[in-house]
Design a protein around this motif. Structure first.
Motif, PDB file in Angstrom:
ATOM      1  N   GLN A 138      47.294  41.282  41.214  1.00  0.00           N
ATOM      2  CA  GLN A 138      47.967  40.850  39.987  1.00  0.00           C
ATOM      3  C   GLN A 138      48.517  42.062  39.237  1.00  0.00           C
ATOM      4  N   HIS A 183      34.416  29.181  37.632  1.00  0.00           N
ATOM      5  CA  HIS A 183      34.092  29.194  39.066  1.00  0.00           C
ATOM      6  C   HIS A 183      32.776  29.915  39.317  1.00  0.00           C
ATOM      7  N   GLU A 241      39.805  38.216  45.372  1.00  0.00           N
ATOM      8  CA  GLU A 241      40.991  37.941  46.197  1.00  0.00           C
ATOM      9  C   GLU A 241      42.172  37.488  45.341  1.00  0.00           C
ATOM     10  N   LYS A 242      41.881  36.669  44.337  1.00  0.00           N
ATOM     11  CA  LYS A 242      42.929  36.115  43.494  1.00  0.00           C
ATOM     12  C   LYS A 242      43.552  37.173  42.583  1.00  0.00           C
ATOM     13  N   ARG A 243      42.744  38.137  42.133  1.00  0.00           N
ATOM     14  CA  ARG A 243      43.197  39.078  41.097  1.00  0.00           C
ATOM     15  C   ARG A 243      43.574  40.452  41.632  1.00  0.00           C
ATOM     16  N   PRO A 258      36.278  34.933  45.847  1.00  0.00           N
ATOM     17  CA  PRO A 258      37.543  34.279  45.508  1.00  0.00           C
ATOM     18  C   PRO A 258      38.210  34.868  44.270  1.00  0.00           C
ATOM     19  N   LEU A 259      37.419  35.361  43.328  1.00  0.00           N
ATOM     20  CA  LEU A 259      37.976  35.965  42.119  1.00  0.00           C
ATOM     21  C   LEU A 259      38.641  37.297  42.448  1.00  0.00           C
ATOM     22  N   ASP A 310      38.093  31.770  36.062  1.00  0.00           N
ATOM     23  CA  ASP A 310      37.218  32.627  36.858  1.00  0.00           C
ATOM     24  C   ASP A 310      35.773  32.504  36.381  1.00  0.00           C
TER      25      ASP A 310
END
Length: 285
Positions: free
Chosen positions: A233, A153, A228-230, A225-226, A150
């Motif tokens: 989680q 990026h 959305e990805k996390r 994007p970070l 992350d």
């Protein structure tokens, strides 16, 4: 050197950027985990008694964002003696004899529900006095639990945004961020850095404004994007505890060292708007 057209152009663009980010964050809320209603920004106008104002937009208790503020302002008036003295010490021409100023910009801080999703800050601004003008701003990532990919990026996106505007811009402004976002009394950085710049006046207003737009436009590709990805989680009590302790560090920095906080309060801007960067909850070990 009134620069009215340039000031109007800058203020309008900061407002457009604010609108784009608010829309993107509300769309992220729609896609976020959980059965609660997606968060929405509460928007209210702000006024500076001496002149100008802005929009304060805050979302609380969403699916993705625990608290996020996206503020826009365009203000004017006269500098306080302390602000005059500080700017004169930085070499701003004419400020000792003429305290008038105008400033516009966008300021954003996001604190996330999921401890794996990093907090983030971004701002861009233009400042004018009768003797000078300049741009400033930047963005930095503040994870409580650093994830190397992350961080990479985020920095790669900023490097690409800087490259067309100056071959040394990323390296210079990354180093400046590392210095600026350092917490001296803790002996550590408040996050994993980003870029920071101030007093940018190359003599070419259009070029400097183009770079400032590039910084603002890079924010969503660097951060979304970070998030959305996390955002979905799994996390537990230990991760949340780490997040709250890190927020304490963030609050210390913003109240003690942050240049924007000091300027906003010293010039009489809406205190709630200035302090919207503070997290909703924090703790100290």
């Amino acid at each position: 050197m009134q620069m009215q057209a340039e000031r109007d152009e800058a203020a309008a663009w900061f407002r457009v950027l604010r609108d784009r980010i608010v829309a993107a964050f509300e769309a992220l809320e729609d896609a976020g985990p959980g059965s609660n209603a997606p968060g929405r920004f509460e928007v209210r106008p702000t006024q500076r008694p001496e002149g100008g104002g802005g929009l304060m937009s805050v979302m609380r208790g969403g699916r993705v964002f625990e608290k996020v503020g996206v503020n826009w302002s365009a203000v004017h008036g006269t500098l306080s003696p302390a602000a005059q003295q500080a700017m004169a010490a930085r070499g701003v021409p004419g400020v000792k004899t003429d305290p008038r100023f105008w400033a516009s910009g966008i300021s954003l801080v996001a604190h996330m529900q999921n401890p794996h999703a990093p907090a983030v800050h971004m701002n861009t601004r233009m400042f004018w006095t009768p003797g000078a003008w300049w741009f400033g701003g930047g963005t930095d990532l503040n994870p409580c639990l650093e994830i190397a990919e992350d961080t990479a990026h985020f920095h790669d996106t900023l490097r690409a945004a800087c490259a067309p505007h100056g071959t040394d811009y990323y390296d210079r402004f990354k180093a400046w961020a590392d210095e600026y976002f350092f917490v001296p009394h803790r002996g550590r950085a408040r996050g994993v850095g980003g870029i920071f710049y101030d007093d940018l006046n190359s003599g070419d207003w259009q070029a400097d404004f183009a770079f400032t737009r590039a910084v603002g436009e890079a924010f969503l590709p660097a951060f979304l994007p970070l998030a959305e990805k996390r955002m979905a989680q799994p996390w537990g009590e230990a991760e949340k505890d780490a997040q709250l302790i890190h927020r304490g560090l963030y609050a210390e920095y913003n109240l003690v060292y942050d240049r924007g906080t000091k300027f906003g309060l010293a010039t009489g801007h809406d205190a709630e708007a200035v302090l919207m960067s503070l997290p909703p909850l924090a703790k100290w070990a």
